[in-house]
Design a protein around this motif. Structure first.
Motif, PDB file in Angstrom:
ATOM      1  N   ASN A 556       0.824  -1.209   0.000  1.00  0.00           N
ATOM      2  CA  ASN A 556       0.000   0.000   0.000  1.00  0.00           C
ATOM      3  C   ASN A 556       0.864   1.267   0.000  1.00  0.00           C
ATOM      4  N   ILE A 557       2.006   1.202   0.694  1.00  0.00           N
ATOM      5  CA  ILE A 557       2.923   2.350   0.702  1.00  0.00           C
ATOM      6  C   ILE A 557       3.427   2.614  -0.715  1.00  0.00           C
ATOM      7  N   VAL A 558       3.818   1.530  -1.403  1.00  0.00           N
ATOM      8  CA  VAL A 558       4.318   1.677  -2.778  1.00  0.00           C
ATOM      9  C   VAL A 558       3.238   2.298  -3.659  1.00  0.00           C
ATOM     10  N   LYS A 559       2.001   1.842  -3.528  1.00  0.00           N
ATOM     11  CA  LYS A 559       0.912   2.407  -4.317  1.00  0.00           C
ATOM     12  C   LYS A 559       0.741   3.892  -4.029  1.00  0.00           C
ATOM     13  N   SER A 560       0.836   4.276  -2.769  1.00  0.00           N
ATOM     14  CA  SER A 560       0.691   5.691  -2.400  1.00  0.00           C
ATOM     15  C   SER A 560       1.812   6.530  -3.003  1.00  0.00           C
ATOM     16  N   LEU A 561       3.043   5.999  -2.951  1.00  0.00           N
ATOM     17  CA  LEU A 561       4.176   6.723  -3.510  1.00  0.00           C
ATOM     18  C   LEU A 561       4.013   6.904  -5.017  1.00  0.00           C
ATOM     19  N   LYS A 562       3.608   5.853  -5.699  1.00  0.00           N
ATOM     20  CA  LYS A 562       3.446   5.929  -7.158  1.00  0.00           C
ATOM     21  C   LYS A 562       2.355   6.921  -7.548  1.00  0.00           C
ATOM     22  N   LYS A 563       1.264   6.959  -6.770  1.00  0.00           N
ATOM     23  CA  LYS A 563       0.190   7.898  -7.064  1.00  0.00           C
ATOM     24  C   LYS A 563       0.677   9.340  -6.984  1.00  0.00           C
TER      25      LYS A 563
END
Length: 635
Positions: A556-563
């Motif tokens: 979820n952290i990776v998804k937030s960073l990519k967004k």
């Protein structure tokens, strides 16, 4: 009475002919001890040279660039002397001075080894300590041929035989060794104290692959141990930063024999490429450039009209189809003129700035290819400005400001400017070249820049300003260019309608900031030793989990960073945390976000930099803010 004028303007008088060494001694014993040579009326000579008439003289020591050249030249002879002592059957060929050192080529029945190199260097030191005087004698050509025939040095004989008859030849001797040379040399071998043999390589006699292969020994020589140590440190750093090694280590690109001089970009390398290209496109949009795209292959007739076929043919890849000749474009200029010519332009339209990330190909010699630095296929951040002659200075000033700003953004602070002037092989009249060269001089003066002029190094169609950037190791790389061209618009029929409704030729400014994208990326990789600033890094953050129960949170952290526009990846492998940290550190990822049970429970991350600095535990939002404060994302 002989008058000798020294560099400070003082004059010394002598009642009889004196040597350079005599003059040095008359000034001071310390200067006489330090003297390596002299400059008599601007000509570099030995300290034994006799002055017989009024002259200007400067004493050359190891503080002077010419002194270092004399040291290196003499050390090359010391190398040949040592090889002949250890390997009497070796044939001595040629041994010039090169940047930071020298080399000598030898013919020998077996390959020299690294162990041989150590023995040769040791023998050089022994011979230098003997402090043998170096003497010079002048002989006729035939006498020199006879001498080298007697000692069975056939390569020297071949060199001398190529010299016109009745020419005088200079021979230098120290100890039992005599060599053919123009000189000058140090007065004795004791002056040669700081040197090191570097490597072995192959070479062809007289540089011709049809001739026999020789063995080349490279060395370096300096005036002081500190200078040599600094040079060796630079070599070590250069090897560490070699973009070819880092390209493999960081999985950026590769090259292979099936496509010589062409690059296979891997995902991370292509990500780096895109960041540079997107940044440049953003800057060009801001500067009101209009991006275009032109064909990669165009017919011979266009290249003949532009002059490339006549002046650049050997560097072009050509092909044929349906009995028509074509060339793959080595540059974008003729294509841009075709876009300009497609429709009639008014003076109100000028300046008109066309940019293209243009793919070019040049038939470089295979021996000249070098990683990303010298390729056959490359992309240029090319642009051409069509303007009136009155607009040249304003456009040049604007381009200079843009180029300097771009270099600063990429981390290059020191830029040297050079002005390359008309070459022997060129198109256009002398009057046109006079106007073009003067136009660039005036533009540089308005920019308040200092520049060095390079005679004969301009393009065949116009002079050019060169931007040489200096990297972290102090090496200079020529990247940007600004070329003023009256010739190509004339040859390709470019016109605009002036205020008086007459048809006029525009001036064409060829300009690039980084030049070859491939080469610039190679320079960037070496400048930063692979540790790219955050805005350029292919992977900006790796999120690493410690335990399996934090994998969903980590994802979820990776998804937030990519967004939020951050280039992030996830490492959920079942490996020890120390192993994963070390691996991503070696991959030079700027930030590692580590997630364990504590971070999972508190919805935070533990942040570590590539340099090993612990930034502590912080909420993901704070980490994002931290990244955005550092990174610049260009849309």
């Amino acid at each position: 009475m002989i008058s000798v004028r020294l560099p400070d303007g003082s004059i010394r008088k002598y009642n009889y002919p004196v040597t350079v060494a005599d003059v040095a001694m008359s000034i001071s014993p310390d200067l006489a001890k330090a003297a390596l040579g002299g400059k008599v009326n601007g000509k570099l000579v030995d300290t034994s040279t006799v002055i017989q008439c009024n002259t200007d003289l400067s004493i050359v020591t190891d503080k002077d660039p010419e002194g270092i050249e004399i040291i290196r030249h003499s050390t090359a002879h010391l190398l040949a002397y040592s090889v002949k002592e250890l390997f009497p059957q070796a044939q001595v060929t040629t041994g010039p001075v090169i940047d930071n050192g020298f080399y000598y080529d030898f013919a020998y029945h077996r390959a020299f080894t690294l162990e041989d190199l150590k023995k040769i260097e040791l023998r050089m030191k022994q011979l230098a300590k003997k402090d043998e005087p170096v003497s010079c004698r002048v002989v006729l050509r035939d006498e020199a041929i006879h001498y080298f025939q007697q000692i069975n040095e056939r390569y020297k004989v071949e060199i001398i035989e190529s010299i016109p008859p009745l020419e005088h030849i200079t021979l230098y001797s120290h100890g039992d060794f005599t060599d053919l040379c123009r000189g000058p040399h140090v007065p004795s071998t004791g002056k040669l104290k700081i040197f090191k043999l570097m490597k072995l390589a192959g070479a062809y006699w007289r540089g011709d692959p049809k001739n026999e292969q020789l063995q080349r020994i490279y060395g370096t020589a300096w005036a002081s141990t500190e200078e040599q140590d600094e040079y060796l440190y630079m070599l070590e750093e250069t090897e560490k930063r070699d973009h070819r090694k880092l390209g493999k280590q960081l999985d950026l690109f590769h090259l292979q024999d099936e496509a010589p001089g062409l690059v296979f970009w891997h995902p991370k390398g292509w990500t780096l490429w895109k960041q540079v290209e997107q940044y440049l496109r953003h800057r060009l949009d801001e500067a009101n450039y209009l991006e275009i795209k032109t064909p990669i292959i165009m017919g011979r007739s266009l290249w003949e009209r532009s002059g490339h076929w006549q002046n650049y043919r050997e560097n072009m890849f050509t092909t044929e189809s349906e009995k028509r000749d074509y060339a793959i474009k080595p540059m974008n200029c003729p294509g841009h003129v075709q876009v300009f010519n497609h429709g009639l332009h008014s003076y109100r339209d000028l300046p008109l700035r066309f940019s293209e990330f243009g793919s070019c190909h040049r038939n470089e010699a295979s021996g000249a290819l070098h990683g990303l630095m010298r390729v056959r296929g490359f992309m240029q951040d090319d642009a051409h400005i069509f303007c009136t002659e009155d607009q040249v200075i304003a456009e040049s000033v604007a381009f200079n400001a843009l180029a300097m700003s771009v270099y600063k953004d990429f981390g290059f602070q020191k830029i040297d400017i050079k002005l390359a002037l008309r070459p022997k092989q060129r198109a256009g009249t002398d009057d046109i070249w006079d106007r073009a060269e003067q136009g660039l001089r005036e533009a540089l003066a308005v920019c308040d820049l200092r520049w060095q002029e390079l005679g004969g190094e301009g393009a065949f169609y116009g002079p050019k300003v060169e931007y040489h950037i200096q990297d972290a190791l102090g090496r200079s790389w020529q990247c940007g260019t600004l070329q003023l061209d009256f010739v190509l618009p004339e040859r390709l029929g470019a016109e605009y309608v002036a205020k008086d409704n007459n048809r006029c030729r525009p001036v064409m400014l060829h300009r690039a900031i980084i030049g070859s994208m491939e080469r610039f990326l190679g320079i960037l990789i070496e400048h930063y030793a692979g540790s790219m600033p955050l805005w350029l890094a292919p992977v900006q953050v790796v999120v690493i989990n410690i335990a399996n129960n934090s994998s969903i949170y980590s994802n979820n952290i990776v998804k937030s960073l990519k967004k939020q526009g951050i280039r992030a990846s996830l490492d959920l492998r079942n490996e020890k945390i120390g192993y994963k940290i070390r691996e991503h550190t070696l991959k030079k990822v700027p930030y590692l976000a580590i997630v364990g049970e504590k971070e999972h429970d508190t919805q935070t991350v533990a942040v570590r930099t590539h340099g090993g600095v612990n930034l502590g535990v912080m909420p993901v939002k704070d980490f994002l803010d931290y990244l955005h404060n550092e990174v610049r994302v260009f849309k």
